[in-house]
Design an enzyme around this catalytic site. Structure first.
Site, PDB file in Angstrom:
ATOM      1  N   SER A  96      -2.347  -4.492  -2.932  1.00 23.07           N
ATOM      2  CA  SER A  96      -2.297  -5.951  -2.823  1.00 23.07           C
ATOM      3  C   SER A  96      -3.545  -6.589  -3.430  1.00 23.07           C
ATOM      4  O   SER A  96      -3.556  -7.786  -3.711  1.00 23.07           O
ATOM      5  CB  SER A  96      -2.170  -6.378  -1.360  1.00 23.07           C
ATOM      6  OG  SER A  96      -3.251  -5.866  -0.590  1.00 23.07           O
ATOM      7  N   LYS A 164      -1.820   6.670  -0.042  1.00 22.63           N
ATOM      8  CA  LYS A 164      -0.517   6.128   0.372  1.00 22.63           C
ATOM      9  C   LYS A 164       0.358   6.006  -0.857  1.00 22.63           C
ATOM     10  O   LYS A 164      -0.110   5.615  -1.933  1.00 22.63           O
ATOM     11  CB  LYS A 164      -0.679   4.762   1.039  1.00 22.63           C
ATOM     12  CG  LYS A 164       0.674   4.132   1.444  1.00 22.63           C
ATOM     13  CD  LYS A 164       0.474   2.909   2.338  1.00 22.63           C
ATOM     14  CE  LYS A 164       0.148   1.650   1.590  1.00 22.63           C
ATOM     15  NZ  LYS A 164       1.300   1.158   0.761  1.00 22.63           N
ATOM     16  N   GLU A 166       4.620   4.968  -2.084  1.00 27.14           N
ATOM     17  CA  GLU A 166       5.888   4.357  -1.691  1.00 27.14           C
ATOM     18  C   GLU A 166       7.058   5.279  -2.008  1.00 27.14           C
ATOM     19  O   GLU A 166       7.054   5.981  -3.014  1.00 27.14           O
ATOM     20  CB  GLU A 166       6.065   3.016  -2.409  1.00 27.14           C
ATOM     21  CG  GLU A 166       5.009   1.986  -2.041  1.00 27.14           C
ATOM     22  CD  GLU A 166       5.250   0.638  -2.693  1.00 27.14           C
ATOM     23  OE1 GLU A 166       6.329   0.445  -3.297  1.00 27.14           O
ATOM     24  OE2 GLU A 166       4.361  -0.228  -2.600  1.00 27.14           O
ATOM     25  N   GLU A 233       7.674  -1.172   6.401  1.00 29.83           N
ATOM     26  CA  GLU A 233       7.500  -2.576   6.023  1.00 29.83           C
ATOM     27  C   GLU A 233       8.828  -3.329   6.038  1.00 29.83           C
ATOM     28  O   GLU A 233       9.839  -2.854   5.525  1.00 29.83           O
ATOM     29  CB  GLU A 233       6.872  -2.706   4.639  1.00 29.83           C
ATOM     30  CG  GLU A 233       6.679  -4.160   4.220  1.00 29.83           C
ATOM     31  CD  GLU A 233       5.833  -4.347   2.984  1.00 29.83           C
ATOM     32  OE1 GLU A 233       5.678  -5.515   2.538  1.00 29.83           O
ATOM     33  OE2 GLU A 233       5.306  -3.350   2.453  1.00 29.83           O
TER      34      GLU A 233
END
Length: 343
Positions: A96, A164, A166, A233
């Site tokens: 982000s 991390k 996805e 999420e």
């Protein structure tokens, strides 16, 4: 030619700048001496903070006894420093930062080199929390070997302790490869922002039976592949709670309800460090008004400078009247000498 009187105040000034205590520069100053740093010095850390470093085992212990795990993003030294000082269990260098630190449109633009710069900045600040970094889009999808190489760089060059990535079932071989090399992996399922083009935008996942089943299968698959935690999420709270109940590893929710094992937010969002009118996701609770306070402070600074109210005497270094008088007496000579040299 300069007179002797010109050098007198300079010598006096040099004397006044000498340290007021006689210790070796290699040794720390006495306890009763205030060390003054430049305004450009790092923020440092509190010597009284004796917190133990958070490890994977620490997080597992929190999960075992049912204590929620706190996670907050950071993207530079100050944001990492404040997150650590506030006692976060985990500090996440999230991709982000593409938007909040680099002004990009979405996370897909940020590169591996961008992430490494920010990792190093955060790792210098964080002394206690467990640090994790997002593998950016394009750094892990080609093969498990590519992902492992990227993960190794994040640890060796970025100073991170875990990565991390996805994806669910399809990323299980990649997660397994990285964890087999000794690097902890936080898996990210549900809404996966790096894939928002393929899922129709930033949409809530798990709202239908089929979608909820997929999220559950993804969670089980990444757990079995070796992920030590699972970030969930934008999934309905009830669905995320059911998934959490059936996993052995903790879940970290973001827009996934209170039933998860812990929670994460983007620091810029939760501190209100953005201009009014900006879109903020439903799951973001704003705990402060950093933007408002910053605007007020900067505008006051502008007013004080324009009116010459700043810097007032208390913010200005003093000089003795004798030194000032001597300096005034040689100003003309210094200017004249400078003019001759320039010719």
């Amino acid at each position: 030619m300069f007179t002797k009187s010109f050098f007198t105040p300079l010598a006096s000034l040099r004397h006044s700048l000498r340290p007021r205590y006689n210790v070796s520069p290699l040794l720390p100053p006495p306890n009763n001496v205030l060390v003054r740093y430049s305004s450009y010095s790092p923020l440092g850390k509190s010597s009284s903070d004796s917190r133990k470093k958070v490890t994977v085992q620490t997080l597992q212990s929190l999960h075992k006894r049912g204590e929620p795990i706190t996670v907050l993003t950071a993207h530079d030294f100050p944001s990492g420093h404040v997150a650590d000082a506030a006692g976060m269990d985990v500090v996440l260098v999230g991709d982000s930062l593409a938007m909040v630190a680099l002004g990009m449109e979405d996370t897909n633009e940020v590169t591996m080199e961008d992430m490494l710069v920010h990792c190093r900045s955060v790792s210098r600040a964080v002394k206690h929390a467990f640090t994790i970094v997002d593998l950016p889009m394009g750094s892990y999808e080609l093969s498990p070997e590519q992902a492992l190489q990227s993960a190794i760089r994040m640890v060796k060059e970025g100073g991170m302790k875990a990565v991390k990535l996805e994806g669910g079932e399809e990323m299980a071989p990649t997660i397994r490869r990285i964890t087999q090399a000794g690097i902890p992996v936080l898996a990210h399922i549900g809404l996966t922002p790096q894939r928002h083009h393929s899922i129709g935008g930033f949409r809530v996942q798990g709202k239908s039976v089929a979608s909820a089943v997929k999220v559950m299968r993804d969670a089980l698959a990444v757990q079995e592949a070796g992920a030590f935690m699972v970030l969930v999420e934008a999934v309905p709270g009830e669905v995320a709670a059911l998934i959490t109940e059936r996993l052995r590893v903790p879940t970290i929710g973001i827009g996934a309800g209170v039933g998860c094992s812990g929670q994460v937010l983007v620091q810029v969002d939760m501190l209100g460090n953005f201009q009014p009118g900006r879109f903020v996701p439903k799951f973001v609770k704003t705990y402060a008004d950093v933007w408002g306070e910053s605007i007020r402070g900067i505008e006051q600074f502008k007013r004080d400078v324009k009116s010459r109210a700043f810097p007032s005497p208390e913010y200005t270094y003093p000089v003795s009247q004798q030194e000032l008088s001597e300096f005034r007496s040689v100003v003309g000579e210094v200017v004249d000498q400078g003019s001759v040299q320039s010719e």
